[in-house]
Write a protein that holds these residues in place. Structure first.
Motif, PDB file in Angstrom:
ATOM      1  N   VAL A   1      -0.261 -10.783  -2.386  1.00  7.81           N
ATOM      2  CA  VAL A   1       0.258 -12.323  -2.498  1.00  7.81           C
ATOM      3  C   VAL A   1       0.840 -12.606  -1.434  1.00  7.81           C
ATOM      4  CG1 VAL A   1       0.214 -13.500  -4.816  1.00  7.81           C
ATOM      5  CG2 VAL A   1       2.580 -12.788  -3.564  1.00  7.81           C
ATOM      6  N   GLY A   2       1.007 -11.540  -0.537  1.00  2.08           N
ATOM      7  CA  GLY A   2       1.748 -11.169   1.023  1.00  2.08           C
ATOM      8  C   GLY A   2       2.970 -11.679   1.138  1.00  2.08           C
ATOM      9  N   ASP A   3       3.646 -11.300   0.035  1.00  3.67           N
ATOM     10  CA  ASP A   3       5.478 -11.539   0.286  1.00  3.67           C
ATOM     11  C   ASP A   3       5.916  -9.826   0.152  1.00  3.67           C
ATOM     12  OD1 ASP A   3       7.887 -11.622   0.337  1.00  3.67           O
ATOM     13  OD2 ASP A   3       7.870 -13.058  -1.794  1.00  3.67           O
ATOM     14  N   LYS A   4       5.198  -9.385   1.467  1.00  2.00           N
ATOM     15  CA  LYS A   4       5.584  -7.720   1.824  1.00  2.00           C
ATOM     16  C   LYS A   4       7.847  -7.804   1.454  1.00  2.00           C
ATOM     17  CE  LYS A   4       4.921  -3.541   3.663  1.00  2.00           C
ATOM     18  NZ  LYS A   4       4.304  -2.725   5.187  1.00  2.00           N
ATOM     19  N   SER A   5       8.171  -8.203   2.114  1.00  2.00           N
ATOM     20  CA  SER A   5       9.805  -7.969   1.936  1.00  2.00           C
ATOM     21  C   SER A   5       9.972  -8.130   0.930  1.00  2.00           C
ATOM     22  CB  SER A   5      10.283  -9.222   2.691  1.00  2.00           C
ATOM     23  OG  SER A   5      10.070  -9.060   3.616  1.00  2.00           O
ATOM     24  N   GLU A   6       9.876  -8.942  -0.453  1.00  2.00           N
ATOM     25  CA  GLU A   6      10.127  -9.318  -1.480  1.00  2.00           C
ATOM     26  C   GLU A   6       9.561  -7.735  -2.295  1.00  2.00           C
ATOM     27  OE1 GLU A   6      12.420  -9.979  -4.832  1.00  2.00           O
ATOM     28  OE2 GLU A   6      12.735 -10.736  -2.702  1.00  2.00           O
ATOM     29  N   ALA A   7       8.612  -7.208  -1.566  1.00  2.00           N
ATOM     30  CA  ALA A   7       7.861  -6.695  -2.712  1.00  2.00           C
ATOM     31  C   ALA A   7       8.528  -4.779  -2.246  1.00  2.00           C
ATOM     32  CB  ALA A   7       6.494  -5.767  -1.801  1.00  2.00           C
ATOM     33  N   ILE A   8       9.088  -4.565  -0.720  1.00  2.00           N
ATOM     34  CA  ILE A   8       9.928  -3.836  -1.306  1.00  2.00           C
ATOM     35  C   ILE A   8      11.387  -4.239  -1.972  1.00  2.00           C
ATOM     36  CG2 ILE A   8      11.215  -2.305   1.110  1.00  2.00           C
ATOM     37  CD1 ILE A   8       9.030  -3.906   3.397  1.00  2.00           C
ATOM     38  N   VAL A   9      11.838  -4.735  -1.648  1.00  2.00           N
ATOM     39  CA  VAL A   9      13.195  -5.069  -2.333  1.00  2.00           C
ATOM     40  C   VAL A   9      13.180  -4.566  -3.746  1.00  2.00           C
ATOM     41  CG1 VAL A   9      14.614  -6.557  -3.171  1.00  2.00           C
ATOM     42  CG2 VAL A   9      13.931  -6.761  -0.779  1.00  2.00           C
ATOM     43  N   THR A  10      11.316  -4.897  -4.079  1.00  2.00           N
ATOM     44  CA  THR A  10      11.285  -4.611  -5.882  1.00  2.00           C
ATOM     45  C   THR A  10      11.090  -3.396  -5.872  1.00  2.00           C
ATOM     46  OG1 THR A  10      10.483  -7.502  -6.651  1.00  2.00           O
ATOM     47  CG2 THR A  10      10.098  -5.343  -7.560  1.00  2.00           C
ATOM     48  N   ALA A  11      10.414  -2.517  -5.207  1.00  2.00           N
ATOM     49  CA  ALA A  11       9.797  -1.365  -5.109  1.00  2.00           C
ATOM     50  C   ALA A  11      11.266  -0.273  -5.120  1.00  2.00           C
ATOM     51  CB  ALA A  11       9.262  -0.718  -3.746  1.00  2.00           C
ATOM     52  N   GLU A  12      11.891  -0.941  -4.216  1.00  2.00           N
ATOM     53  CA  GLU A  12      13.478   0.257  -4.055  1.00  2.00           C
ATOM     54  C   GLU A  12      14.031   0.130  -5.642  1.00  2.00           C
ATOM     55  OE1 GLU A  12      14.657  -1.376  -0.185  1.00  2.00           O
ATOM     56  OE2 GLU A  12      14.006   0.232   0.588  1.00  2.00           O
ATOM     57  N   ARG A  13      14.435  -1.504  -5.834  1.00  2.00           N
ATOM     58  CA  ARG A  13      14.783  -1.499  -7.457  1.00  2.00           C
ATOM     59  C   ARG A  13      14.249  -0.660  -8.504  1.00  2.00           C
ATOM     60  NH1 ARG A  13      15.303  -7.331  -8.615  1.00  2.00           N
ATOM     61  NH2 ARG A  13      15.640  -6.966 -10.264  1.00  2.00           N
ATOM     62  N   ALA A  14      12.519  -0.116  -8.092  1.00  2.00           N
ATOM     63  CA  ALA A  14      12.161   0.595  -9.487  1.00  2.00           C
ATOM     64  C   ALA A  14      12.388   1.524  -9.107  1.00  2.00           C
ATOM     65  CB  ALA A  14      10.697   0.082  -9.240  1.00  2.00           C
TER      66      ALA A  14
END
Length: 346
Positions: free
Chosen positions: A24-37
């Motif tokens: 959905v285009g929110d890459k900044s939050e995607a990166i933060v969430t991926a790093e949490r995973a």
């Protein structure tokens, strides 16, 4: 996103949320969430693969090519060495790996600010800079330069360095960026690296052109499909398949240190063909780092460059015989984001 909070503590669910955020285009939050995973499951290879997919999305492969160009790197470092003095502050536009910022810090700049609009690249650049022991000297700003206020740099800087030119010089928005940055973010009379750039052209013969065009296939004439062929081809500047067939001319020139403004422009130059054949126009770039240093990716067998030569085939598919007594015009037009080149028909 509520799903992210509901997935807290579940690495697989967080990785799935990261993919959804990316879509959905929110890459900044995607990166933060991926790093949490990944932090929850550092040894899970599937989670690791998902994280790498998210981190590398929208990161152009040319980042891995640029830093291998030692001639380019040396030209930038030499210009920085001539420009940097004790107490100076530097702004780099386009952080990438952080290489140019680290060069400036190593050469003695009191502080270097570097901006990067791609969040994943900015995050990794901070890591690279820290691992090289320069985190105290370099600040990475995760923004476009046009969105930076001078106060974020503690006022306009002394030196601006950037590497935001492309194969045709223009399609990374270098003109718009320079107009803004030189006006707002650099002290009057500050140093701009590179200071100037030229778009260079000559007639050329590319041996591989026929392989990029349609002819007879399985007994059928497909040549009419050539009207859909790309108007230009990227060729490594050291390719032995490309040879120049005329004198070289500057089709356009840009004084970056002036800060513009630049408007759309049309230009034409006259060239004198050599004996032989030509089937298109070769175009490449040259950068004056300052009054002493220069970088050019001129086509020449065996030459290495991070930038490709753009080859613009003639409309006719049959190579044109060249006569040194016949002068030809190469024409071009640029706007703020691109370049068009063609041969004038008499």
């Amino acid at each position: 996103m509520a799903l992210v909070e509901q997935s807290d503590g579940n690495a697989a669910a967080l990785a799935a949320c990261a993919h959804l955020l990316l879509s959905v285009g929110d890459k900044s939050e995607a990166i933060v969430t991926a790093e949490r995973a990944q932090a929850l499951a550092p040894d899970d290879d599937e989670i690791g693969a998902i994280v790498r997919e998210i981190m590398s999305a929208d990161v152009p492969n040319w980042h891995f090519v640029l830093v291998q160009d030692t001639v380019r790197n040396d030209a930038y470092e030499a210009a920085l060495r001539r420009a940097i003095y004790p107490g100076c502050r530097v702004l780099e536009i386009g952080t990438g790996t952080g290489l140019l910022a680290m060069m400036a810090a190593r050469l003695g700049a009191s502080h270097v600010y570097t901006c990067e609009m791609e969040p994943a690249i900015a995050n990794v650049a901070r890591r690279v800079i820290a691992e090289n022991g320069l985190a105290e000297q370099i600040t990475v700003i995760s923004k476009r330069s046009q969105d930076i206020a001078p106060e974020e740099l503690h006022g306009p800087v002394d030196i601006l360095v950037s590497e935001i030119v492309s194969n045709d010089m223009l399609n990374e928005a270098v003109l718009a960026v320079m107009e803004d940055a030189v006006d707002r973010l650099v002290k009057p009379g500050g140093t701009i690296i590179p200071a100037r750039g030229q778009v260079r052209v000559a007639l050329g013969y590319y041996e591989g052109l026929e392989q990029s065009r349609m002819a007879e296939v399985s007994g059928f004439d497909l040549s009419a499909f050539n009207c859909l062929a790309p108007t230009s081809l990227q060729i490594p500047c050291g390719s032995r398949s490309l040879s120049l067939c005329s004198n070289i001319e500057n089709l356009f020139a840009f004084d970056f240190q002036s800060g513009g403004p630049w408007t759309d422009q049309r230009s034409e130059v006259t060239v004198s063909p050599h004996f032989g054949r030509s089937n298109g126009i070769a175009q490449w770039i040259a950068l004056d780092m300052d009054d002493l240093g220069r970088y050019e990716n001129r086509p020449s067998a065996g030459t290495q460059s991070c930038w490709a030569v753009m080859f613009h085939p003639f409309a006719q598919t049959v190579p044109r015989s060249t006569d040194p007594h016949e002068l030809l015009e190469i024409c071009g037009r640029h706007d703020r984001m691109g370049l068009r080149i063609w041969k004038k028909t008499r």
